[in-house]
Design an enzyme around this catalytic site. Sequence first.
Site, short mmCIF file in Angstrom:
data_model
loop_
_atom_site.label_atom_id
_atom_site.label_comp_id
_atom_site.label_asym_id
_atom_site.label_seq_id
_atom_site.Cartn_x
_atom_site.Cartn_y
_atom_site.Cartn_z
N HIS A 186 -11.75 10.34 -9.68
CA HIS A 186 -10.61 10.49 -10.60
C HIS A 186 -9.57 11.47 -10.07
CE1 HIS A 186 -13.28 8.22 -13.18
NE2 HIS A 186 -12.24 7.95 -13.95
N GLU A 211 -13.54 -0.43 0.12
CA GLU A 211 -12.35 -0.19 -0.70
C GLU A 211 -12.12 -1.31 -1.69
OE1 GLU A 211 -8.64 2.01 0.86
OE2 GLU A 211 -8.01 -0.08 0.73
N CYS A 234 0.81 -1.22 0.00
CA CYS A 234 0.00 0.00 0.00
C CYS A 234 0.85 1.27 0.00
CB CYS A 234 -0.94 0.01 1.20
SG CYS A 234 -2.16 -1.31 1.10
#
Length: 141
Positions: free
Chosen positions: A78, A125, A37
């Site tokens: 985005h 997520e 991550c």
Amino acid sequence: MIQQFYPQTPHTYRFELNKDMHLSAAHFIPHDDAGNCQYMHGHTYFINITIAGDELDEMGFLIDFKVIKNLIHKKYDHTVLNDHPEFKQKNPTTEQVAETIWSTIQQKLNTLSNQPKCIQVVVRETPTSYVVYRPKAEDLL
Ligand SMILES: [Zn+2]
């Protein structure tokens, strides 16, 4: 499908609305212990926002659904979450994304005459991982 299941939160308000949205965003967790991550990667986040209240506004809304979408989706879709000022001091973990969404929405709700409350934010997520954020009672005074 499991993504359509949401945990419920009990309350005694007359009205409850839920807004679903999903957004595509990149993030990374700049910490040595974050494993993979640490490196920039993307998610399609599935978000469910629960707002409750006893009173409606003059149009008959608790809050207009599109106001919620504009507050969150327009801001983060985005984008790289780490680029937002709110995620400079704290990492965009699922937990802190959920908390930040809650505080953004509740700040807006505090300006409304009918005083709705954001009582839950779910941020999924990945297909197998999600976080639920619920404010403490004192956060909603
Ligand atoms: Zn991630």
